[in-house]
Design a protein around this motif. Structure first.
Motif, mmCIF file in Angstrom:
data_model
loop_
_atom_site.group_PDB
_atom_site.id
_atom_site.type_symbol
_atom_site.label_atom_id
_atom_site.label_comp_id
_atom_site.label_asym_id
_atom_site.label_seq_id
_atom_site.Cartn_x
_atom_site.Cartn_y
_atom_site.Cartn_z
ATOM 1 N N ASP A 71 26.913 33.255 43.228
ATOM 2 C CA ASP A 71 27.424 34.317 43.797
ATOM 3 C C ASP A 71 28.656 35.301 43.273
ATOM 4 O O ASP A 71 28.398 36.240 43.137
ATOM 5 N N GLU A 72 29.870 34.870 43.082
ATOM 6 C CA GLU A 72 30.732 34.920 42.269
ATOM 7 C C GLU A 72 30.939 35.916 40.804
ATOM 8 O O GLU A 72 31.110 36.941 41.051
ATOM 9 N N TYR A 73 29.392 34.968 40.240
ATOM 10 C CA TYR A 73 29.824 36.227 39.221
ATOM 11 C C TYR A 73 28.005 36.859 39.015
ATOM 12 O O TYR A 73 28.773 37.902 38.303
ATOM 13 N N GLN A 74 27.312 36.480 40.690
ATOM 14 C CA GLN A 74 26.825 38.191 40.453
ATOM 15 C C GLN A 74 27.886 39.354 41.208
ATOM 16 O O GLN A 74 27.267 40.713 40.472
ATOM 17 N N ALA A 75 28.915 38.760 41.967
ATOM 18 C CA ALA A 75 29.582 40.388 41.912
ATOM 19 C C ALA A 75 30.492 40.400 40.968
ATOM 20 O O ALA A 75 30.526 42.132 40.591
ATOM 21 N N ASP A 76 31.117 39.869 39.790
ATOM 22 C CA ASP A 76 31.738 40.583 38.598
ATOM 23 C C ASP A 76 31.353 39.852 37.704
ATOM 24 O O ASP A 76 31.755 38.597 37.346
ATOM 25 N N SER A 78 31.833 40.248 34.428
ATOM 26 C CA SER A 78 32.312 40.781 33.395
ATOM 27 C C SER A 78 33.697 38.978 32.535
ATOM 28 O O SER A 78 33.240 38.614 33.659
ATOM 29 N N LYS A 79 33.389 39.382 31.673
ATOM 30 C CA LYS A 79 34.261 37.414 30.886
ATOM 31 C C LYS A 79 35.108 37.214 31.212
ATOM 32 O O LYS A 79 35.525 36.405 31.717
ATOM 33 N N PRO A 80 36.730 38.559 31.057
ATOM 34 C CA PRO A 80 38.065 37.810 32.421
ATOM 35 C C PRO A 80 37.886 36.985 33.642
ATOM 36 O O PRO A 80 38.427 36.206 34.611
ATOM 37 N N ALA A 81 36.278 37.935 34.739
ATOM 38 C CA ALA A 81 35.640 37.432 36.012
ATOM 39 C C ALA A 81 35.151 36.245 35.571
ATOM 40 O O ALA A 81 35.872 35.257 36.272
ATOM 41 N N VAL A 82 34.145 35.977 34.531
ATOM 42 C CA VAL A 82 34.098 34.415 34.087
ATOM 43 C C VAL A 82 34.774 33.436 33.779
ATOM 44 O O VAL A 82 35.262 32.545 34.560
ATOM 45 N N ALA A 83 36.045 34.136 33.352
ATOM 46 C CA ALA A 83 37.266 33.439 33.452
ATOM 47 C C ALA A 83 38.603 32.590 34.193
ATOM 48 O O ALA A 83 38.029 31.483 34.446
ATOM 49 N N ARG A 84 37.991 33.516 35.370
ATOM 50 C CA ARG A 84 38.814 33.328 36.410
ATOM 51 C C ARG A 84 38.015 32.495 37.246
ATOM 52 O O ARG A 84 38.887 31.423 37.765
ATOM 53 N N LEU A 85 37.038 33.078 36.608
ATOM 54 C CA LEU A 85 36.092 31.792 37.899
ATOM 55 C C LEU A 85 35.958 30.489 37.731
ATOM 56 O O LEU A 85 35.857 29.139 37.821
ATOM 57 N N ALA A 86 35.827 30.845 36.389
ATOM 58 C CA ALA A 86 35.752 29.011 35.292
ATOM 59 C C ALA A 86 36.855 28.171 35.860
ATOM 60 O O ALA A 86 37.225 27.223 36.438
ATOM 61 N N LYS A 87 38.351 28.705 35.828
ATOM 62 C CA LYS A 87 39.828 27.858 36.030
ATOM 63 C C LYS A 87 39.720 28.142 37.643
ATOM 64 O O LYS A 87 40.024 26.753 37.750
ATOM 65 N N ARG A 88 39.314 28.733 38.063
ATOM 66 C CA ARG A 88 39.436 28.026 39.491
ATOM 67 C C ARG A 88 38.015 27.410 40.097
ATOM 68 O O ARG A 88 38.537 26.064 40.532
ATOM 69 N N ALA A 89 36.947 27.235 39.494
ATOM 70 C CA ALA A 89 35.993 26.275 39.960
ATOM 71 C C ALA A 89 36.527 24.941 39.584
ATOM 72 O O ALA A 89 36.298 23.362 40.301
ATOM 73 N N GLU A 90 37.103 25.090 38.017
ATOM 74 C CA GLU A 90 37.363 23.483 37.701
ATOM 75 C C GLU A 90 38.750 22.989 38.486
ATOM 76 O O GLU A 90 38.701 21.725 38.731
ATOM 77 N N ASP A 91 39.822 23.914 38.984
ATOM 78 C CA ASP A 91 41.173 23.520 39.858
ATOM 79 C C ASP A 91 40.884 22.741 40.973
ATOM 80 O O ASP A 91 41.115 22.300 42.008
#
Length: 449
Positions: A71-76, A78-91
């Motif tokens: 859902d977060e990916y579909q909302a945005d 973009s590469k910066p948003a995906v990078a933030r999402l990946a960091k939040r998911a890993e942390d």
């Protein structure tokens, strides 16, 4: 609806065919079978209730996190948003996220535990609206999950295996198997020790029945086994005392009877020859032969020691005696064959059989053969009139003479076959009758190896 009577009997018989016949096997089955059933039941309850419940909750939680990531990916996207999402998911969630421009794989490698795949598949199907693919076997410690997004991107999530299902179930099963093995080993040791005491008791009883003695036998084992062994020793002592008393009595009777017989023979030898004197000598000789057979039947040969003898040589002595008495006897035997027997007892049994065959037939054949079980069979065949099969067992009864089937043996008192069978069974074997290839009677002495 009740089962037919025939079926009710058939089912237990079918089951009994697969059950062990030894006491050791049955005792082991009594202990191992309930333990095995209990372990299977515990394992089934563990996997069906606890393990399945934990795995379902873990899979459901992981599927919810993946749905949030999608859902977060579909909302945005973009590469910066995906990078933030990946960091939040890993942390926060311990998920490794990557975006590919590929299609979903066509095949999936199923897990050995199909229930794991079914549980995770169900959880992902409930939380995701997008097509997905996953593999629980691609990496040993991780689960590979891929979700096809609407923009054509492939969202790849790598999650720790412990987040998908409980990974400690095999440890429980391992400890259960180890406990079962230890219980089985302990049961085998204890049961074997108890069964060995019963086996020694059976061996001592069998040896005593064959006339052997085992002075080193002592009762040991469970209380009931020791009681049985002590009862056997007491019975053995009573039987041995009875045998000793009977032997002493027979020795005295033999001496008392032979003394007047010897005097009568001496008086007849000194008397003037006449037809009456010759008739009296024959009657006296027959009386002496009858006394010898009575005493031999009552005395037995239990006191004789067992020796390893060359069987062909022993039979040759019997055959030579029959030939000297006028019989036509041939022998076929392996000269190197040796057996452990009581020589005098076996020689007397063979003499009875060979002389009986020589009296009732013109030709007698004696042969020896080995059995597949390692035993020995001595065959005595004659070409006489034989005995009807229905009278075979009657022939072994003491003092029974089958004059209708065999010619009258004037000196016989009907004890020859009885003595021979008693000797054979005293060696742990048997004596049976059959139709001879020569047309007469075949006597078969079976001796164990």
């Amino acid at each position: 609806m009740s089962l037919p009577r025939r079926l009710k009997i058939f089912i237990p018989r079918q089951i009994k065919r697969w059950l062990p016949t030894s006491l050791f096997g049955r005792s082991l089955l009594i202990i191992i079978l309930p333990v095995a059933i209990m372990q299977v039941a515990v394992t089934w309850v563990f996997f069906d209730a606890h393990w399945q419940t934990v795995t379902s909750r873990l899979s459901d939680g992981l599927a919810g996190d993946i749905a949030w990531v999608a859902d977060e990916y579909q909302a945005d996207p973009s590469k910066p948003a995906v990078a933030r999402l990946a960091k939040r998911a890993e942390d926060s969630l311990g998920l490794s996220i990557d975006v590919w421009r590929k299609a979903l794989p066509a095949n999936r490698h199923p897990s050995l535990f199909a229930r794991v795949d079914r549980t995770l598949d169900k959880a992902l199907g409930e939380h995701l609206d997008n097509p997905y693919w996953f593999s629980t076997t691609r990496y040993p410690a991780y689960v590979d999950i891929r979700v096809q997004m609407k923009d054509g991107a492939l969202l790849r999530i790598i999650a720790n295996r412990e987040r998908a299902y409980a990974t400690q179930g095999h440890i429980f099963v391992l400890w259960l198997a180890i406990a079962t093995f230890l219980l089985t080993a302990i049961a085998v040791l204890f049961i074997r020790n108890q069964v060995r005491a019963i086996e020694r008791l059976a061996s001592a009883a069998d040896a005593f029945g064959r006339g052997d003695d085992q002075p080193d036998f002592k009762p040991y084992g469970a209380r009931e086994v020791r009681q049985a062994a002590q009862a056997f020793l007491a019975m053995k002592s009573r039987i041995q005392r009875h045998i000793d008393q009977r032997t002493a009595l027979l020795a005295s009777v033999s001496h008392d009877l032979r003394t007047p017989l010897t005097r009568l023979k001496l008086e007849l030898a000194l008397a003037e020859p006449s037809r009456r004197i010759e008739d009296m000598k024959r009657d006296l000789s027959e009386m002496e032969h009858m006394i010898d057979e009575y005493l031999a039947f009552a005395r037995g040969e239990g006191g004789e020691a067992v020796e390893l003898v060359r069987l062909a040589g022993l039979i040759e002595e019997v055959v030579e005696g029959a030939v000297r008495a006028g019989g036509k006897v041939t022998l076929t035997a392996d000269p190197s064959l040796s057996v452990s027997v009581r020589p005098n007892a076996l020689k007397r049994a063979l003499a009875n059989l060979v002389m009986n065959a020589a009296v009732h037939g013109e030709h007698v054949e004696v042969s020896v053969r080995t059995t597949p079980a390692g035993g020995v069979e001595i065959l005595i065949d004659d070409d006489g009139p034989g005995i009807a099969p229905e009278h075979y067992e009657d022939a072994f009864k003491p003092f029974n003479r089958l004059d209708e089937s065999r010619n009258q043996n004037e000196k016989g008192v009907g004890l020859g076959l009885a003595i021979a069978r008693d000797v054979a069974r005293g060696h742990g074997g048997d004596l049976t009758l059959d139709r001879a290839p020569l047309g007469g009677l075949r006597a078969i002495i079976r001796l164990p190896g």
